[in-house]
Design an enzyme around this catalytic site. Structure first.
Site, PDB file in Angstrom:
ATOM      1  N   ASN A 166     -28.467  21.042  26.564  1.00 13.27           N
ATOM      2  CA  ASN A 166     -27.829  20.960  27.886  1.00 13.27           C
ATOM      3  C   ASN A 166     -27.566  22.323  28.533  1.00 13.27           C
ATOM      4  O   ASN A 166     -27.709  22.452  29.746  1.00 13.27           O
ATOM      5  CB  ASN A 166     -26.574  20.091  27.845  1.00 13.27           C
ATOM      6  CG  ASN A 166     -25.543  20.585  26.871  1.00 13.27           C
ATOM      7  OD1 ASN A 166     -25.883  21.179  25.859  1.00 13.27           O
ATOM      8  ND2 ASN A 166     -24.286  20.371  27.169  1.00 13.27           N
ATOM      9  N   GLU A 263     -19.938  22.793  16.827  1.00 17.72           N
ATOM     10  CA  GLU A 263     -19.473  22.524  18.195  1.00 17.72           C
ATOM     11  C   GLU A 263     -20.053  21.171  18.571  1.00 17.72           C
ATOM     12  O   GLU A 263     -21.249  21.056  18.828  1.00 17.72           O
ATOM     13  CB  GLU A 263     -19.986  23.614  19.149  1.00 17.72           C
ATOM     14  CG  GLU A 263     -19.353  24.961  18.947  1.00 17.72           C
ATOM     15  CD  GLU A 263     -17.879  24.989  19.300  1.00 17.72           C
ATOM     16  OE1 GLU A 263     -17.405  24.086  20.017  1.00 17.72           O
ATOM     17  OE2 GLU A 263     -17.183  25.906  18.834  1.00 17.72           O
ATOM     18  N   CYS A 297     -20.466  18.977  27.031  1.00 17.50           N
ATOM     19  CA  CYS A 297     -19.629  18.537  25.901  1.00 17.50           C
ATOM     20  C   CYS A 297     -18.177  18.384  26.323  1.00 17.50           C
ATOM     21  O   CYS A 297     -17.467  17.510  25.846  1.00 17.50           O
ATOM     22  CB  CYS A 297     -19.752  19.532  24.755  1.00 17.50           C
ATOM     23  SG  CYS A 297     -19.456  21.219  25.267  1.00 17.50           S
ATOM     24  N   GLU A 474     -16.040  29.153  19.142  1.00 19.72           N
ATOM     25  CA  GLU A 474     -17.018  30.075  19.717  1.00 19.72           C
ATOM     26  C   GLU A 474     -16.313  30.840  20.815  1.00 19.72           C
ATOM     27  O   GLU A 474     -15.261  30.424  21.303  1.00 19.72           O
ATOM     28  CB  GLU A 474     -18.185  29.296  20.297  1.00 19.72           C
ATOM     29  CG  GLU A 474     -18.966  28.594  19.213  1.00 19.72           C
ATOM     30  CD  GLU A 474     -20.437  28.419  19.506  1.00 19.72           C
ATOM     31  OE1 GLU A 474     -20.744  27.968  20.608  1.00 19.72           O
ATOM     32  OE2 GLU A 474     -21.248  28.714  18.620  1.00 19.72           O
TER      33      GLU A 474
HETATM   34  P1  NDP Z   1     -28.291  16.603  18.774  1.00 21.05           P
HETATM   35  O1  NDP Z   1     -27.213  16.501  17.786  1.00 21.05           O
HETATM   36  O2  NDP Z   1     -29.271  15.496  18.892  1.00 21.05           O
HETATM   37  O3  NDP Z   1     -29.178  17.900  18.517  1.00 21.05           O
HETATM   38  C1  NDP Z   1     -28.633  19.211  18.438  1.00 21.05           C
HETATM   39  C2  NDP Z   1     -29.604  20.120  17.703  1.00 21.05           C
HETATM   40  O4  NDP Z   1     -29.683  19.725  16.337  1.00 21.05           O
HETATM   41  C3  NDP Z   1     -31.036  20.028  18.246  1.00 21.05           C
HETATM   42  O5  NDP Z   1     -31.651  21.306  18.179  1.00 21.05           O
HETATM   43  C4  NDP Z   1     -31.666  19.062  17.281  1.00 21.05           C
HETATM   44  O6  NDP Z   1     -33.038  19.138  17.233  1.00 21.05           O
HETATM   45  C5  NDP Z   1     -31.036  19.502  15.962  1.00 21.05           C
HETATM   46  N1  NDP Z   1     -31.078  18.500  14.903  1.00 21.05           N
HETATM   47  C6  NDP Z   1     -31.281  17.166  14.996  1.00 21.05           C
HETATM   48  N2  NDP Z   1     -31.208  16.587  13.765  1.00 21.05           N
HETATM   49  C7  NDP Z   1     -30.965  17.582  12.882  1.00 21.05           C
HETATM   50  C8  NDP Z   1     -30.784  17.624  11.468  1.00 21.05           C
HETATM   51  N3  NDP Z   1     -30.840  16.541  10.704  1.00 21.05           N
HETATM   52  N4  NDP Z   1     -30.531  18.827  10.889  1.00 21.05           N
HETATM   53  C9  NDP Z   1     -30.432  19.948  11.655  1.00 21.05           C
HETATM   54  N5  NDP Z   1     -30.610  19.960  12.989  1.00 21.05           N
HETATM   55  C10 NDP Z   1     -30.868  18.797  13.600  1.00 21.05           C
HETATM   56  O7  NDP Z   1     -27.589  16.875  20.167  1.00 21.05           O
HETATM   57  P2  NDP Z   1     -28.234  16.997  21.595  1.00 21.05           P
HETATM   58  O8  NDP Z   1     -29.261  18.087  21.588  1.00 21.05           O
HETATM   59  O9  NDP Z   1     -28.637  15.661  22.095  1.00 21.05           O
HETATM   60  O10 NDP Z   1     -26.997  17.547  22.440  1.00 21.05           O
HETATM   61  C11 NDP Z   1     -26.019  16.724  22.960  1.00 21.05           C
HETATM   62  C12 NDP Z   1     -24.784  16.777  22.102  1.00 21.05           C
HETATM   63  O11 NDP Z   1     -24.354  18.112  21.924  1.00 21.05           O
HETATM   64  C13 NDP Z   1     -23.625  16.055  22.737  1.00 21.05           C
HETATM   65  O12 NDP Z   1     -22.944  15.265  21.793  1.00 21.05           O
HETATM   66  C14 NDP Z   1     -22.739  17.170  23.197  1.00 21.05           C
HETATM   67  O13 NDP Z   1     -21.388  16.830  23.320  1.00 21.05           O
HETATM   68  C15 NDP Z   1     -22.956  18.194  22.149  1.00 21.05           C
HETATM   69  N6  NDP Z   1     -22.594  19.503  22.666  1.00 21.05           N
HETATM   70  C16 NDP Z   1     -21.480  20.151  22.177  1.00 21.05           C
HETATM   71  C17 NDP Z   1     -21.062  21.352  22.711  1.00 21.05           C
HETATM   72  C18 NDP Z   1     -19.865  22.081  22.208  1.00 21.05           C
HETATM   73  O14 NDP Z   1     -19.801  23.287  22.403  1.00 21.05           O
HETATM   74  N7  NDP Z   1     -18.896  21.443  21.594  1.00 21.05           N
HETATM   75  C19 NDP Z   1     -21.776  21.950  23.837  1.00 21.05           C
HETATM   76  C20 NDP Z   1     -22.903  21.183  24.275  1.00 21.05           C
HETATM   77  C21 NDP Z   1     -23.305  20.015  23.692  1.00 21.05           C
HETATM   78  P3  NDP Z   1     -33.920  18.304  18.285  1.00 21.05           P
HETATM   79  O15 NDP Z   1     -33.091  17.981  19.473  1.00 21.05           O
HETATM   80  O16 NDP Z   1     -34.969  19.244  18.616  1.00 21.05           O
HETATM   81  O17 NDP Z   1     -34.322  17.093  17.554  1.00 21.05           O
END
Ligand code: NDP
Length: 494
Positions: A166, A263, A297, A474
């Site tokens: 995002n 996060e 988020c 962070e």
């Molecule tokens: P995901 O949890 O689907 O993915 C996050 C990252 O983790 C991606 O790079 C993804 O790869 C990778 N990933 C997926 N599965 C695994 C695994 N088993 N082991 C290690 N890495 C893995 O989240 P989204 O990308 O859909 O992002 C949205 C989410 O992020 C929302 O819940 C949002 O709230 C949260 N978020 C939190 C923030 C914070 O600072 N607290 C800020 C922004 C977002 P890939 O996508 O390439 O499969």
């Protein structure tokens, strides 16, 4: 609508299936590729590589070698110069990076410029300036024997930075800044849905003469991230993503006893008291809930309003949200860009249908983009009322433009409602009563509380969640502690 193809044609850099490892662009071992899709037009305009285990291993080895050979014991001033030079090069490419972010993840270009690129630049500068200010401490000893004791913070080694789609540029800054400033080297795993700006950033590292191997950028999907988390030479994981993935990452990291920062998601409340500055609160609540089309988020999507002003506030809120322009993220007049993908929009629409089946009242209902926006993944805002606080709509992170409004009688009920989810990332309080503001802030279970504002995130202040919203912090000074461990040295003077 702006012609995205001609904007792309003018860009000096396009995403390609290459990995940035050890300061060089390398072809991936794995043959799998992922299409890069523009969420505004649904066009596939590039391909990225899926790094396999061998690729992950190469990236981690490069980071380890750079850590041991050089960066782990580089002088603070050298680290500072590298970060500051990189910040300058990124700044010089501000417009291009913002355009790339719009084309890749649908972020409104003006936001990508003023928030995304800016956060990356400011974080690199800010943490660069910390490099020579990481003091240790002399520890007083209780005994009589002559001795001297001091403690200092040292890097972990190799950091895996796994980021969501995002706001990729923001995550690059908030993770790389403190990790590098404290002497770690990093392997970034960008999201399969948002890798373009991270790849461009990697090429800017080349331009800025960043020492090879200290920043490595790989692309791929879940298996790539998992291979990184499992790699024995990764010392620390900094993860941003959803709760379910975060839990899985924590489980794997736990097996290797790796240090980890998480996060995660949120379902943040905004509390509007009767003495709130009404017009300001309406705009602040709407923008706090709908910025990035709700794909934030910290989005404040549960709107709790005191019963005495409920009707007046909600009427204004609905009118304000209806007036937010939905459109091409490259256009400066747009506020709401597209959602990241077709699947994600369907997921968000699933929540809207769920609200309907549960008898919610729709104050406005999200619609897909029409006419020239029809091929993109647009969805206008939805605002629902009369949703039970324990329902899925009120409890689960939707990550889209969906707000739920609730009425409360008094402060007690407002705080109880606000704290009634498993999340604890952020909260907003709208009131002109100073005592109430502090009293409520103290009782909210959230890592960040905004009073009479929402979503303001200076790079100098800590950010992170209570409860299921995460571990660690962070940004700000706190992030430096996430990337360092304490060494204590006791010296006998006898
Ligand atoms: P995901 O949890 O689907 O993915 C996050 C990252 O983790 C991606 O790079 C993804 O790869 C990778 N990933 C997926 N599965 C695994 C695994 N088993 N082991 C290690 N890495 C893995 O989240 P989204 O990308 O859909 O992002 C949205 C989410 O992020 C929302 O819940 C949002 O709230 C949260 N978020 C939190 C923030 C914070 O600072 N607290 C800020 C922004 C977002 P890939 O996508 O390439 O499969």
């Amino acid at each position: 609508m702006i012609d995205h193809a001609s904007i792309r044609a003018a860009l000096p850099f396009l995403p390609a299936p290459r990995l940035f490892i050890g300061g060089k662009w390398q072809a991936p071992h794995g043959s799998e590729r992922i299409g890069v899709q523009d969420p505004t037009t649904a066009e596939v305009w590039g391909e990225i590589a899926v790094a396999n285990e061998e690729d992950v291993d190469r990236a981690v080895r490069a980071a380890r070698a750079a850590y041991e050979r050089h960066w782990g014991h580089a002088s603070p001033s050298e680290r500072r110069h590298v970060l500051q030079r990189l910040a300058q090069v990124v700044e010089a490419h501000r417009d291009e990076l913002a355009t790339l972010e719009s084309l890749d993840v649908g972020m409104v270009q003006t936001v990508a410029r003023s928030f995304g690129v800016r956060a990356l630049v400011r974080n690199l500068e800010y943490y660069g300036s910390w490099c020579d200010k990481m003091y240790g401490s002399v520890v007083p000893l209780p005994g009589k024997d002559p001795a001297f004791d001091y403690s200092q913070r040292e890097p972990y080694g190799v950091v895996a930075a796994i980021i969501a789609w995002n706001t990729p540029l923001v995550f690059l800054g908030s993770k790389l800044g403190p990790a590098l400033a404290t002497g770690n080297t990093v392997v970034v795993k960008a999201s399969e849905l948002g890798s373009a700006s991270s790849l461009r950033f990697a090429s800017l590292c080349e331009e800025a003469d960043v020492p090879p191997g200290i920043i490595n950028v790989i692309t791929g999907a879940a298996n790539t991230g998992q291979a990184l988390v499992e790699h024995p030479a990764v010392d620390k994981i900094s993860f941003t993503g959803g709760c379910a993935t975060g839990r899985r990452v924590a489980e794997i990291a736990g097996r290797g006893l790796k240090k980890i920062t998480l996060e995660l998601g949120g379902k943040s409340p905004q509390l509007v008291f009767p003495d709130a500055p009404l017009e300001r609160a309406v705009a602040g609540v709407a923008l706090g809930g709908l910025a990035l089309s709700g794909q934030a988020c910290a989005a404040g999507t549960r709107i709790l309003v005191h019963r005495s002003i409920y009707d007046a506030f909600v009427e204004r809120l609905v009118a304000f949200c209806r007036g937010l322009p939905l459109g091409d993220p490259l256009s400066p007049s747009t506020f709401l860009g597209p959602l990241i993908s077709k699947e994600h929009r369907e997921r968000v629409e699933g929540y809207i249908r769920l609200a309907e089946s549960e008898g919610a009242t729709f104050l406005c209902r999200g619609e897909r983009g029409q006419a020239e926006l029809a091929s993109g993944f647009f969805l206008s805002p939805t605002i629902v009322a009369d949703v039970p606080p324990e329902s899925r709509l009120a409890q689960e992170e939707i990550f889209g433009p969906v707000l739920a409004v609730f009425a409360f009688h008094d402060e007690e009920e407002a705080v109880a409602l606000a704290n009634s989810t498993r999340y604890g990332l952020a909260a907003g309080v709208w009131t002109t009563d100073l005592a109430r503001a502090h009293r409520t802030a103290a009782r909210l279970q959230a890592g960040v509380v905004w009073v009479n504002s929402y979503g303001n995130l200076p790079y100098t202040v800590p950010f992170g969640g209570f409860k299921d919203s995460g571990w660690g912090r962070e940004a700000g000074r706190e992030a430096l502690f996430e990337y360092t461990q304490v060494k204590n040295v006791f010296v006998s003077l006898a």
